[in-house]
Design an enzyme around this catalytic site. Sequence first.
Site, PDB file in Angstrom:
ATOM      1  CG  HIS A 140      -2.902  -1.820  -9.233  1.00  0.00           C
ATOM      2  ND1 HIS A 140      -3.113  -1.097  -8.401  1.00  0.00           N
ATOM      3  CD2 HIS A 140      -1.615  -2.381  -8.441  1.00  0.00           C
ATOM      4  CE1 HIS A 140      -2.712  -1.308  -8.469  1.00  0.00           C
ATOM      5  NE2 HIS A 140      -2.024  -1.508  -7.594  1.00  0.00           N
ATOM      6  CB  CYS A 193      -4.928   3.600  -5.157  1.00  0.00           C
ATOM      7  SG  CYS A 193      -4.121   1.672  -4.255  1.00  0.00           S
ATOM      8  CB  CYS A 203      -0.543  -0.061   0.601  1.00  0.00           C
ATOM      9  SG  CYS A 203      -2.479   1.508   1.395  1.00  0.00           S
ATOM     10  N   GLY A 261      -1.280   1.910  -6.774  1.00  0.00           N
ATOM     11  CA  GLY A 261      -2.411   2.582  -8.562  1.00  0.00           C
ATOM     12  C   GLY A 261      -2.085   3.083  -9.302  1.00  0.00           C
ATOM     13  CD  GLU A 297      -6.468   0.209  -2.501  1.00  0.00           C
ATOM     14  OE1 GLU A 297      -6.203   0.661  -1.622  1.00  0.00           O
ATOM     15  OE2 GLU A 297      -7.064   1.236  -1.743  1.00  0.00           O
TER      16      GLU A 297
END
Length: 270
Positions: free
Chosen positions: A151, A209, A74, A212, A200
């Site tokens: 992703h 994110c 994260c 992301g 997410e």
Amino acid sequence: MRIAFTKMHGLGNDFVVLDARAAPLPAITRGFAQALADRRTGIGCDQLIVLEDAQVADFRMRIFNADGGEVESCGNASRAVALLHGKPARIETAGGMIEALPTDAGIAIDMGEPRFEWNQIPLAYAMDTLSMPVAWELLDQPTAVNVGNPHVIFFVEDCDRVELDRLGPEIEHDPLFPERVNVNVATVTGRDAIRLRVWERGVGLTRACGTGACATAIGAMRRGLVDRAVTVTLPGGPLRIEWNRAGRIIMTGPAAESFRGTFDARDFGG
């Protein structure tokens, strides 16, 4: 057992941070993480973050999404815990080792090297990850990148017009993605600028994110749409992403502490 917590956020992507180095914690079960993350009956957050001792890093960071599932990486939480640490740090995560450096522009995180092979994403079967021959309604030919977590990125004319709240969960749970996937819809607005929205994995629509933003920037760079340093603007604000000559992703952006408190672990099944 009363447990101290710190509530933090990075561009509105918010976290409850527990420090297992300071005092023992109960077992972090799926139910316990879900209960803390609940915005009506818990403290409320996108992710629960647990800090632990580490042998080859300054500390270890464990990440639990709002649905209680533990995940690998994260980016926004990395900046938040680096802010708590207050100095340069090596942070161990399930997605790999990362490094944090406080700067005048915020917290810079070395997120490591991106991965592109189909079995590194992972996908259920082999295919080209630069332009995947798949589609969900008008969302087609995405690119896939693993930046510590998986992703898939769709480049579209206007990311704000995509019904991501409807299509996001369908794509997240598609059998093509055996570990589920984070879903990004992005609009390139210049050689150094991208607008982005993210569904997410295990959380839903979020204001920001970090991983992301990293994955989307790398995907756009691989396709030749942008230069090697870009500003990715999410609903919560901008992040600066660079893919440096060493092949490593550097993410720079802000983080903030919201408040501190304590709770009784028994109230949440701990």
